[in-house]
Every structure is written in C-alpha cells, then in structure tokens.
Design an enzyme around this catalytic site. Structure first.
Site, PDB file in Angstrom:
ATOM      1  N   CYS A  52       0.829  -1.212   0.000  1.00 33.45           N
ATOM      2  CA  CYS A  52       0.000   0.000   0.000  1.00 33.45           C
ATOM      3  C   CYS A  52       0.859   1.254   0.000  1.00 33.45           C
ATOM      4  O   CYS A  52       1.765   1.405   0.825  1.00 33.45           O
ATOM      5  CB  CYS A  52      -0.925  -0.002   1.219  1.00 33.45           C
ATOM      6  SG  CYS A  52      -1.840   1.544   1.445  1.00 33.45           S
ATOM      7  N   CYS A  55       0.326   3.276   3.542  1.00 29.54           N
ATOM      8  CA  CYS A  55       0.645   2.727   4.861  1.00 29.54           C
ATOM      9  C   CYS A  55       1.929   3.336   5.422  1.00 29.54           C
ATOM     10  O   CYS A  55       2.846   3.720   4.666  1.00 29.54           O
ATOM     11  CB  CYS A  55       0.778   1.202   4.793  1.00 29.54           C
ATOM     12  SG  CYS A  55      -0.792   0.319   4.891  1.00 29.54           S
ATOM     13  N   HIS A 115      -4.406   0.132   8.013  1.00 32.54           N
ATOM     14  CA  HIS A 115      -4.899  -0.027   6.643  1.00 32.54           C
ATOM     15  C   HIS A 115      -6.358  -0.488   6.603  1.00 32.54           C
ATOM     16  O   HIS A 115      -7.069  -0.225   5.636  1.00 32.54           O
ATOM     17  CB  HIS A 115      -4.007  -1.036   5.917  1.00 32.54           C
ATOM     18  CG  HIS A 115      -4.321  -1.247   4.474  1.00 32.54           C
ATOM     19  ND1 HIS A 115      -4.026  -0.323   3.496  1.00 32.54           N
ATOM     20  CD2 HIS A 115      -4.921  -2.298   3.839  1.00 32.54           C
ATOM     21  CE1 HIS A 115      -4.412  -0.786   2.325  1.00 32.54           C
ATOM     22  NE2 HIS A 115      -4.961  -1.979   2.500  1.00 32.54           N
ATOM     23  N   ASN A 155     -13.477  10.333  -0.584  1.00 34.23           N
ATOM     24  CA  ASN A 155     -14.143   9.344  -1.432  1.00 34.23           C
ATOM     25  C   ASN A 155     -13.890   7.981  -0.799  1.00 34.23           C
ATOM     26  O   ASN A 155     -12.752   7.535  -0.726  1.00 34.23           O
ATOM     27  CB  ASN A 155     -13.570   9.356  -2.854  1.00 34.23           C
ATOM     28  CG  ASN A 155     -13.890  10.641  -3.583  1.00 34.23           C
ATOM     29  OD1 ASN A 155     -14.971  11.205  -3.422  1.00 34.23           O
ATOM     30  ND2 ASN A 155     -12.951  11.120  -4.385  1.00 34.23           N
ATOM     31  N   SER A 163      -9.041   5.151  -5.329  1.00 34.96           N
ATOM     32  CA  SER A 163      -7.989   4.331  -5.944  1.00 34.96           C
ATOM     33  C   SER A 163      -7.161   3.547  -4.931  1.00 34.96           C
ATOM     34  O   SER A 163      -6.340   2.723  -5.309  1.00 34.96           O
ATOM     35  CB  SER A 163      -7.053   5.223  -6.778  1.00 34.96           C
ATOM     36  OG  SER A 163      -6.456   6.217  -5.959  1.00 34.96           O
ATOM     37  N   HIS A 166      -6.832   2.286   1.694  1.00 24.73           N
ATOM     38  CA  HIS A 166      -6.366   2.799   2.985  1.00 24.73           C
ATOM     39  C   HIS A 166      -7.229   4.006   3.370  1.00 24.73           C
ATOM     40  O   HIS A 166      -7.481   4.874   2.531  1.00 24.73           O
ATOM     41  CB  HIS A 166      -4.892   3.220   2.885  1.00 24.73           C
ATOM     42  CG  HIS A 166      -4.260   3.491   4.213  1.00 24.73           C
ATOM     43  ND1 HIS A 166      -3.400   2.602   4.819  1.00 24.73           N
ATOM     44  CD2 HIS A 166      -4.373   4.545   5.067  1.00 24.73           C
ATOM     45  CE1 HIS A 166      -2.999   3.100   5.980  1.00 24.73           C
ATOM     46  NE2 HIS A 166      -3.595   4.285   6.145  1.00 24.73           N
ATOM     47  N   HIS A 168      -8.418   7.355   3.941  1.00 29.00           N
ATOM     48  CA  HIS A 168      -7.807   8.655   3.693  1.00 29.00           C
ATOM     49  C   HIS A 168      -8.805   9.611   3.041  1.00 29.00           C
ATOM     50  O   HIS A 168      -9.823   9.197   2.504  1.00 29.00           O
ATOM     51  CB  HIS A 168      -6.572   8.514   2.792  1.00 29.00           C
ATOM     52  CG  HIS A 168      -6.893   8.212   1.358  1.00 29.00           C
ATOM     53  ND1 HIS A 168      -7.289   6.955   0.930  1.00 29.00           N
ATOM     54  CD2 HIS A 168      -6.898   9.007   0.249  1.00 29.00           C
ATOM     55  CE1 HIS A 168      -7.501   6.980  -0.370  1.00 29.00           C
ATOM     56  NE2 HIS A 168      -7.291   8.211  -0.819  1.00 29.00           N
ATOM     57  N   GLN A 170      -8.917  13.839   1.078  1.00 27.13           N
ATOM     58  CA  GLN A 170      -8.108  14.771   0.300  1.00 27.13           C
ATOM     59  C   GLN A 170      -8.498  16.215   0.595  1.00 27.13           C
ATOM     60  O   GLN A 170      -9.579  16.483   1.134  1.00 27.13           O
ATOM     61  CB  GLN A 170      -8.283  14.509  -1.197  1.00 27.13           C
ATOM     62  CG  GLN A 170      -7.817  13.149  -1.663  1.00 27.13           C
ATOM     63  CD  GLN A 170      -7.918  13.014  -3.174  1.00 27.13           C
ATOM     64  OE1 GLN A 170      -7.331  13.774  -3.934  1.00 27.13           O
ATOM     65  NE2 GLN A 170      -8.678  12.021  -3.614  1.00 27.13           N
TER      66      GLN A 170
END
Length: 349
Positions: A52, A55, A115, A155, A163, A166, A168, A170
């Site tokens: 990943c 990670c 993760h 998202n 995509s 993990h 996250h 933005q």
C-alpha cells in the site's frame, strides 16, 4: 382525485442551496432490478499492507517514503490536479471560449496508520484528531495569498472512484471558488441579505421541530436527510450554532462533530452490513479574506447505494438531461437510517 402522499406520489422539491429542483418518484422504489450489481467491498484487509502506498513507512509511487506515522498523516498529493505555479496567460476575451489558469495545492490525509480502519470503526477521539488536522490544513492552506477556497473531502470505496482502500481523504485548495461553492454562496448571501439570518440555521431549527428527516443529533450538531436530498441515503451534518468554518469550533463542538461523523458512518455501514461507500465533504467559508456572515458550517454525505450492498443509484438519462431524480423519499430514508443501531455490525457479536 386522490389526496397527495409524499411517500407515494411523484413531486418536485426545491434545493435553496443550489437554486434547483429535484424530481421525487417514491413509487419507483418498488420496481424489479435486473441491472448492474456492484462488487461488494472487501472488508478483510490487513492492519498493514506492504504493497500500500499510504501505509506508514511504505514507499509511494514517486519513490518518497512515508513517515512511520501513528495517527493522521498529511502530504502533498503525488499526482495533484492543481499546481502552485503562477503562469502568464493573455486572455483572448472571447465569451464563447473563456479560459483562465488555475493555481492550487492538493493534499492527502491518511486518517490512521491502520490499513483496515475506516472512520466508523475508529474511536471518537481518533476522529477528533482528523478534525483537528482538517482545521490545521484549512488555516495553513487558506493563508496562502493565492488560495481562496479549501475543499476538504473523502471518497470512500472503489464504487466512488477511490484508488486506494487505505482510510484517507483529500484537500483541494485553489484560487477560484468551485462552481458548487459559488452557487451555494450566492444563495446563502441572498437569504442572509433578505432575512439577516443564516439559511441553514433557520432550516435546521425547522427540521428539529418537525423531526421528520432528523437522523441523529447531539448538543452541537444534527444529522439530517435534506428535504431536497438527491442521493438515496444522502445526509448533511449541520452545526446548531451559526459559525462559518472549522477553525471557529469550540473544543466541545469539535468533539461533537467527531461524534456525529462516527455515528452516521456507523449507521451507513449497518444499513447493508458492508463498508458503505460515499463521497463526503465540508462546505464552509472561502479563504478570500472577505467577511462571509452568510456561511453556515455543514458537511455533505453522498452515498450511492440504493437497495443493497451491490445495487447503486445511477445518475443517467433524465438526471443528466433533465434534473436530478430520486426513488426513495427523504422521509423514508431518514426513518430507515434513524432506526439503525449505532453499534457497528462487526462488533455487535
């Protein structure tokens, strides 16, 4: 002539934030489905994936190594949609071919080093750290003289184009106001100038009185399925106090905001007992160094799932060519979400 029933009869609803209408067709929820089924989300991920890019301690695609972070981790997006560079462009002043360069900064925020941990599975105190990170980034990015808006979003799930699994989000900070923000600001301002009060404060007070579309609340925030919601289980977190942005929150409000996020995302996961996909984002005051008393802090959740973990709502045909349309009434969706447990399905046994 039959008496109108908002859970049975087609009708249109007005969205005052965007000055647009949506078609509601609740009777269509009964139609059989033989269309596309999405692949259910994979919940069996390891706590650390050596492959990943996000990670802790791993090397990203561009060769940069992540820190061995222990809570939130922020870095500039390796594949930014916006660039900081200031470029010269001489406008041709043609109204049919308008173009202007756009500057900005894109960042990635890893919510946790784990993760396999999404927001609903994190502790409220861990989500609070995410909120603090959002606030720090809003302030830091907004202080750049060329940044006029900071869009914080997530998202979640491959069906939403994510995509990397993990956990996250933005941040896209840019020199112009994005179209949705510009439209929202225009309508918030018109309401404020006419009524000398916040549109969303007045709206939420009426929703709290009616209790038809309220999903949950705490002392400082309420989660509501908007009267004008487009997506089947769309919700909005709205602050009860009128303030414009995340850095105006008190410590109690920060904790309450984290609590609201955990509770609604847990309900989402519990709905179809899956890692529920969505796009979410905070709408708040621009960073253009202008006073914006019209803005009222809120966060949108736009989940696509309609009938199950594998059947989603498609925005096609009439929605693209006419106007947005939904099958399930907002009142029905709110009732379904409201009655769901707030203990995550993975831990109920």
């Amino acid at each position: 002539m039959n008496e109108f029933n908002n859970n049975e009869h087609p009708h249109r609803r007005y969205n005052p934030l965007l000055d647009e209408w949506i078609l509601v067709s609740p009777h269509r929820a009964k139609r059989p489905w033989q269309g596309q089924n999405e692949k259910a989300a994979d919940d069996n991920r390891p706590e650390h994936d050596p492959e990943c890019y996000l990670c802790a301690g791993n090397v990203r695609a561009n060769g940069i190594q992540n820190d061995n972070y222990t809570d939130c981790y922020v870095f500039e997006n390796d594949f930014s949609a916006l660039l900081k560079d200031d470029v010269f462009y001489e406008s041709e002043r043609n109204t049919l071919f308008q173009l202007k360069p756009e500057r900005g900064i894109n960042k990635v925020i890893c919510f946790s080093p784990k993760h396999n941990l999404t927001l609903p599975e994190m502790e409220t105190s861990e989500i609070e750290k995410v909120v603090h990170t959002w606030a720090e980034q809003y302030l830091e990015l907004g202080n750049h003289d060329f940044i006029n808006y900071v869009q914080i979003f997530e998202n979640k799930g491959s069906v939403m184009g994510c995509s990397n699994p993990h956990p996250h989000g933005q941040i896209w900070a840019q020199s112009s106001l994005p179209t949705q923000i510009e439209r929202t600001q225009k309508n918030l301002r018109l309401y404020y100038e006419k009524n000398k009060t916040s549109l969303l404060k007045d709206y939420l007070e009426q929703e709290l009185e009616l209790q038809e579309r309220i999903v949950l609340e705490n002392e400082h925030f309420a989660v509501v399925v908007p009267f004008w919601a487009t997506w089947p289980y769309e919700t909005m977190i709205i602050s009860k106090r009128h303030f414009g942005n995340i850095i105006a929150m008190t410590s109690e409000e920060t904790n309450a905001f984290a609590d609201a996020i955990k509770r609604i995302t847990t309900k989402y996961d519990n709905l179809f007992e899956t890692s529920f996909p969505y796009s979410s984002g905070i709408h708040q005051t621009p960073t253009d160094r202008i006073a914006h008393p019209e803005w009222h802090f809120h966060m949108h959740f736009y989940p696509p799932l309609l009938r199950s973990a594998t059947v989603k709502k498609f925005m096609v045909g009439y929605e693209m060519l006419g106007e947005a349309q939904r099958d399930l009434s907002p009142e029905q969706a709110a009732k379904i979400l409201r009655e769901l447990p707030e203990v995550h399905y993975k831990t109920k046994n």
